[in-house]
Design an enzyme around this catalytic site. Structure first.
Site, PDB file in Angstrom:
ATOM      1  CE  LYS A  53      25.430  37.338  51.973  1.00 31.47           C
ATOM      2  NZ  LYS A  53      26.673  37.755  52.623  1.00 31.47           N
ATOM      3  CD  GLN A  97      29.850  36.406  53.777  1.00 35.84           C
ATOM      4  OE1 GLN A  97      28.815  36.468  53.100  1.00 35.84           O
ATOM      5  NE2 GLN A  97      29.386  37.051  55.220  1.00 35.84           N
ATOM      6  CG  ASP A 120      28.172  43.438  50.332  1.00 34.29           C
ATOM      7  OD1 ASP A 120      26.804  43.284  50.470  1.00 34.29           O
ATOM      8  OD2 ASP A 120      29.185  42.739  50.714  1.00 34.29           O
TER       9      ASP A 120
END
Ligand code: NAP
Length: 294
Positions: A53, A97, A120
Site C-alpha cells: 500500500k 490493517q 476501506d
C-alpha cells in the site's frame, strides 16, 4: 471456446496511471491526498500488505504515513491513534490493517474511523449509503471486480450476475454495488452461500459468475455454461512440495477446464488481487477531493 484473460495487473496499471494524473492536478491546487495506515503487531502477511500500500502511494504521488503499534497495544491506544488520524489534515484516508489481535474489537475500531476518511468502505454509515445508492467510498475488492468487468467490455447492466459468497467484505458489498440503478451496474444479482442446496443450479444461470468463497477449485467446469464471464476473487494457499514456500496460490475456480468454457476469466494471481490496493488509492484520492469541497 478458450476464454480471454482479463489481466488485473494491466487494468490496475491503467487506473494507477489515471490516478497519478489526477494527483498531479490536485497538487497544482495545493491538495495532497494522504493515506494513514495503522498496523498493530507484526503479522508477516499484514506487514507485506501495508508495504504494498505504501509503495502504491509513492507510485502515484500520495502522502503516506504508517503508524505501527505493538501486538499488545490496548484497544484504547488503537482508538486514540485513529482519532489522531481523523483530526490530521494531511490525512484524507485511514486504513486499519486487518486482522487485529483478538483483544481488540474490529467493529469498534472501524466504527471510530471518520466515515469521510473510511477508504476501506467498511464503516456502517458507508455500507448503509451503499445500500441506499448514495455516494460513498466503495469497498475495494468489490469495486475492483466492477472495474475489471466494465474495463474488459463486460458491462454488468442487464446481465445476471451470480455471486458465490456473502461475506461483509466481498460478496454482500459486491451484490449491493452491482444491483444499483447506476452506470456500470444495473445487473440482476443472485447471491449463493452454504445455505444453497445445489449452487450449480444457480451458477449455470449466470452471465457473469463471481467466486468469493475461499474454497480452492470449488467452481468446476460442469458448473459453468459456455460463454460465461468468470471472475475469481479467491486466494487460497494449496500445499505444493515443488515450491520453496511449500504452497502455491489457487483461486476458487478450477482454472484450466473452466477457461475452456468461459468467454472471459481472471487468473489467480494477477486478476482481482492487484485491483484491491489500486481501488484503495482511488478512494484516498476521492476522499481528498470530497474533504476539500466540504
Ligand atoms: P469468507 O468471509 O470466508 O466468506 C466466504 C463465503 O463463501 C461465505 O459467505 C460462505 O458461505 C461462502 N461459501 C464457502 N464455501 C461455500 C460453498 N462450498 N458453497 C457456497 N458458498 C460457500 O471469505 P471472504 O473474506 O469473502 O473471501 C473469499 C475469498 O476471497 C478468499 O479466498 C479470500 O482470500 C479472497 N479475497 C481476495 C481478495 C483480493 O484482494 N483478491 C480480497 C478479499 C478476499 P456462508 O456465509 O454460508 O458461510
Amino acid at each position: 471456446m478458450a476464454a480471454k484473460v482479463i489481466s488485473g495487473k494491466q487494468v490496475a496499471e491503467e487506473i494507477r496511471g489515471e490516478l497519478k494524473q489526477k494527483v498531479a492536478e490536485l497538487k497544482e491546487k495545493g491538495i495532497v491526498p494522504g493515506l494513514g495506515v495503522v498496523l498493530v503487531g507484526e503479522d508477516p502477511a499484514s506487514v507485506s500488505y501495508v508495504t504494498s500500500k505504501a509503495k502504491g502511494c509513492e507510485e502515484i504521488g500520495l502522502y503516506e504515513e504508517t503508524i505501527r503499534l505493538p501486538a499488545d497495544a490496548t484497544e484504547e491506544e488503537v482508538l486514540k491513534t485513529v482519532d489522531g488520524l481523523n483530526k490530521d489534515p494531511k490525512i484524507s484516508g485511514i486504513l486499519v490493517q486487518l486482522p487485529l489481535p483478538d483483544h481488540i474489537s474490529v467493529d469498534r475500531v472501524i466504527g471510530y474511523i471518520s466515515p469521510e476518511k473510511d477508504v476501506d468502505g467498511f464503516h456502517p454509515v458507508n455500507l448503509g449509503k451503499l445500500l441506499r445508492g448514495e455516494p460513498c467510498p466503495l469497498p475495494c475488492t468489490p469495486h475492483g471486480v466492477k472495474q475489471l468487468l466494465v474495463r474488459s467490455g463486460n458491462d454488468p447492466a442487464g446481465k445476471h450476475v451470480v455471486v458465490c459468497g456473502r461475506s461483509n467484505i466481498v460478496g454482500k458489498p459486491l451484490a449491493a454495488i452491482l444491483m444499483q440503478k447506476a452506470e456500470g451496474a444495473n445487473a440482476v444479482v443472485t447471491v449463493v452461500h452454504t445455505g444453497a442446496k445445489d449452487i450449480s443450479y444457480y451458477t449455470k444461470q449466470a452471465d457473469i459468475l463471481v467466486a468469493a468463497m475461499g474454497r480452492p477449485n470449488a467452481i468446476t467446469a460442469d458448473m459453468v455454461n459456455e460463454g460465461t464471464v468468470v471472475i475469481d476473487v479467491g486466494v487460497n494457499r494449496v500445499p505444493d512440495s515443488s515450491k520453496k514456500s511449500g504452497f502455491r496460490l489457487a483461486g476458487d475456480v478450477d482454472y484450466e477446464p473452466v477457461a475452456e468454457k468461459a468467454s472471459y476469466i481472471t487468473p489467480v494471481p494477477g486478476g482481482v488481487g492487484p485491483m484491491t490496493v489500486t481501488m484503495l488509492l482511488y478512494n484516498t484520492v476521492e476522499a481528498a477531493i470530497w474533504l476539500n469541497q466540504s
